[in-house]
Design a protein around this motif. Structure first.
Motif, short mmCIF file in Angstrom:
data_model
loop_
_atom_site.label_atom_id
_atom_site.label_comp_id
_atom_site.label_asym_id
_atom_site.label_seq_id
_atom_site.Cartn_x
_atom_site.Cartn_y
_atom_site.Cartn_z
N LEU A 14 0.97 -1.20 0.06
CA LEU A 14 -0.02 0.03 0.07
C LEU A 14 0.88 1.24 -0.11
CD1 LEU A 14 -2.94 1.25 0.38
CD2 LEU A 14 -2.56 1.31 2.81
N GLY A 15 0.67 1.90 -0.97
CA GLY A 15 1.88 3.01 -1.08
C GLY A 15 1.49 4.37 -2.09
N LEU A 16 2.17 5.37 -1.94
CA LEU A 16 1.75 6.51 -2.55
C LEU A 16 2.96 6.59 -3.81
CD1 LEU A 16 1.70 9.09 0.46
CD2 LEU A 16 -0.17 8.09 -0.50
N THR A 17 2.34 6.70 -4.94
CA THR A 17 3.22 6.85 -6.17
C THR A 17 2.58 7.98 -7.02
OG1 THR A 17 4.15 5.53 -7.80
CG2 THR A 17 1.69 5.05 -7.31
N LYS A 18 3.26 8.02 -8.23
CA LYS A 18 2.61 9.00 -9.51
C LYS A 18 1.83 7.99 -10.41
CE LYS A 18 3.12 13.55 -9.74
NZ LYS A 18 3.31 14.03 -8.48
N LEU A 19 0.75 8.37 -11.01
CA LEU A 19 0.22 7.77 -12.05
C LEU A 19 -0.56 8.93 -13.02
CD1 LEU A 19 -1.87 4.83 -10.49
CD2 LEU A 19 0.36 4.66 -11.66
#
Length: 579
Positions: A486-491
């Motif tokens: 479960l993570g924060l990323t860029k899409l």
């Protein structure tokens, strides 16, 4: 049936649970860009275990809980010098390796640190999670006032090795000395006359293997000046096991003891799985012949009703020590499966009193259904979960992650923590590696062992990803091929929170939500039984589930294989493959 280099293991199952603690009442505001710390900042980690077995079985006076080390602390070994007891466990590719604990009474334990805490000692940079360090044995030699830790390192061609120190409390264990013999599970024995010996598991002589799982126990003389076995001194003590005609499998984990002038050889038998047991032999001479006890095994749970309440399974791989007041105790590994027969906590360290008033040592209750508590040695005070002592039962571990040094319970995989961790008064910064969690390389991740069937865990994350290759968050991991992230990323140039499942190397995004990152995010994993639920909060107490409830199946050994329990991780990468 699962096999490791020299061991067979029947399927282990893992259940993962997690619930979450309340959000702090203060607001978490992100600092201006110019003041922002470099890399994801993790803070306010909380782990809380709430297993029913401890609520239903509160301790009475004179009792303490077993297991004494909950979570993935397998293959225990113990030694004593005076009133000091030292205990070590297998650590596989965890870094630092071989956790070491100290006690003066066998009840209250403190972690001293790790035996293998330098890269010169531990070379696991490309190892799978269940490779690396297996079955360490710790022993004190009174003849030269030295402690030895002997083990097998399945990495970098090291094989069997030994390290030494004068004082485990100080640490500073030597660099490994490679030992010139094959096999696994070595243990040292120092006789009354000062002579030293190594006993270990090995394959039968060439051409003499009769069946799959056929192993032997070998003995070598050991030169303490050269720290090497003496060529030509080896001999086979046990061929196959207690009843060779029955083709017993995986005689291993041997230890030699001497009592009343007689030598005792104790070994695990049956494989580290549902047929696991502990057996014992004796001899008038250290080199044999060894005769099995009339009643073997002396410790096992394999014959019991699988539907019994609060079952402990796979009991074996034991070691004995004389405790306070001359009483004897045995430590051993076991697992605690849940209602769907999965084991999230892995193989844990249990303890039982041992009656050695007769010819043979007898584990008290070792052939009966194991109970959650055992009687304490006479005159010992159970300090419970007092600060500084390793907790057991139901407990909460809270770490603001702002200390100068990390708690010993935080471990990395395959590489030193110091290379990617930066401490600050805002929290712990994980410098991202260009390594994805699926790779067999050192990770930028800190792991805490899952220690309960039912637990809750949260952490605060201050982070804004820059590219789709950037990700930071939490993971529930069994191996490099089986995990949740479960993570924060860029899409698509937008900030997202993503929940992904990796099963046998295949990644699937289970849920994703666009995020307006104006402050720190609290991440949560909650599970009841086999059901996980992940969540996040952008404001105090306002948690939102992400995705549906998911199964802990991929965190179980019968699916994922290997020998570790589930780990809860804080993870950072600049090579994210979850797209």
């Amino acid at each position: 049936m699962l096999k490791r280099k020299g061991k067979i293991m029947l399927g282990m199952s893992v259940v993962i649970l997690a619930t979450l603690t309340a959000f702090s009442t203060k607001e978490y505001k992100r600092k201006p860009q110019k003041d922002r710390l470099s890399g994801p900042v993790f803070s306010d980690f909380v782990y809380k275990g709430e297993d029913a077995v401890y609520k239903e079985n509160p301790l009475k006076p004179g009792q303490f809980y077993s297991p004494i080390l909950q979570g993935c602390y397998p293959d225990p070994s113990i030694t004593r010098k005076g009133d000091d007891y030292y205990l070590v466990n297998s650590s596989f590719s965890m870094f630092p390796g071989v956790p070491i604990f100290h006690s003066v009474d066998l009840v209250n334990w403190k972690q001293l640190g790790h035996v293998l805490d330098r890269e010169s000692q531990l070379k696991v940079a490309t190892s799978g999670i269940s490779e690396g360090i297996y079955a360490p044995d710790i022993v004190y030699n009174r003849h030269n006032d030295t402690f030895y830790m002997i083990t097998t390192q399945f990495a970098s061609g090291i094989g069997n090795m030994v390290v030494k120190t004068k004082d485990p409390k100080v640490g500073n264990w030597s660099d490994p000395i490679k030992l010139d013999f094959d096999g696994i599970d070595p243990a040292l024995f120092f006789d009354d006359d000062g002579k030293a010996y190594v006993v270990h598991n090995d394959a039968p002589d060439k051409g003499k293997q009769r069946y799959e799982g056929h192993r032997v126990i070998k003995l070598w003389e050991y030169d303490t000046q050269k720290d090497q076995v003496i060529k030509g001194s080896e001999r086979i003590l046990v061929d196959g096991g207690v009843h060779p005609a029955d083709n017993p499998i995986w005689i291993e984990g041997p230890h030699i003891y001497k009592k009343a002038g007689k030598y005792y050889l104790m070994c695990a038998e049956g494989g580290t799985g549902s047929d696991h047991s502990e057996v014992i032999f004796s001899s008038e001479q250290i080199a044999g012949p060894y005769t099995p006890a009339p009643k073997n095994p002396i410790l096992s749970q394999r014959h019991l009703d699988k539907t019994r309440l609060n079952p402990v399974e796979w009991a074996g791989h034991a070691d004995l020590v004389e405790g306070p007041g001359g009483s004897w105790y045995g430590i051993f590994l076991g697992v605690r499966p849940n209602e769907v027969n999965r084991v999230n906590t892995g193989r844990e360290t249990f303890i039982l009193p041992v009656d050695w008033s007769g010819e043979w040592p007898i584990f008290q209750g070792g052939m009966e259904p194991l109970k959650p508590s055992v009687p304490m040695p006479a005159g010992v005070d159970n300090k419970g979960n007092a600060p500084g002592y390793f907790p057991n039962g139901n407990f909460t571990f809270a770490d603001p992650l702002t200390a100068v040094k990390l708690d010993h319970r935080w471990v990395a995989l395959r590489g030193a923590r110091e290379k990617f961790v930066q401490q600050s008064d805002k929290g712990t910064i994980l410098k991202p590696y260009a390594v994805d969690i699926s790779e067999q390389k050192p990770l930028s991740a800190l792991f805490y062992r899952q220690q309960h069937k039912n637990f809750e865990s949260t952490v605060l994350l201050n982070y804004v990803p820059s590219t789709p290759s950037d990700l930071a968050g939490i993971t529930c991991l069994q191996s490099e091929k089986y995990y949740y992230v479960l993570g924060l990323t860029k899409l698509d140039k937008e900030n997202y929170i993503v929940l992904a499942r990796n099963e046998n190397g295949s990644t699937k995004i289970l849920a994703k939500e666009k995020m307006n990152l104006k402050g720190a995010v609290q991440l949560k994993v909650q599970a009841i039984g086999d059901a996980y639920q992940f969540a996040y909060a952008l404001a105090p107490g306002q948690f939102k589930h992400i995705g549906n409830t998911v199964s802990g199946d991929i965190l179980s050994t019968d699916v994922a294989g290997g020998f570790t329990g589930a780990l809860i991780g804080l993870y950072s990468t600049s090579a994210n493959q979850i797209r």
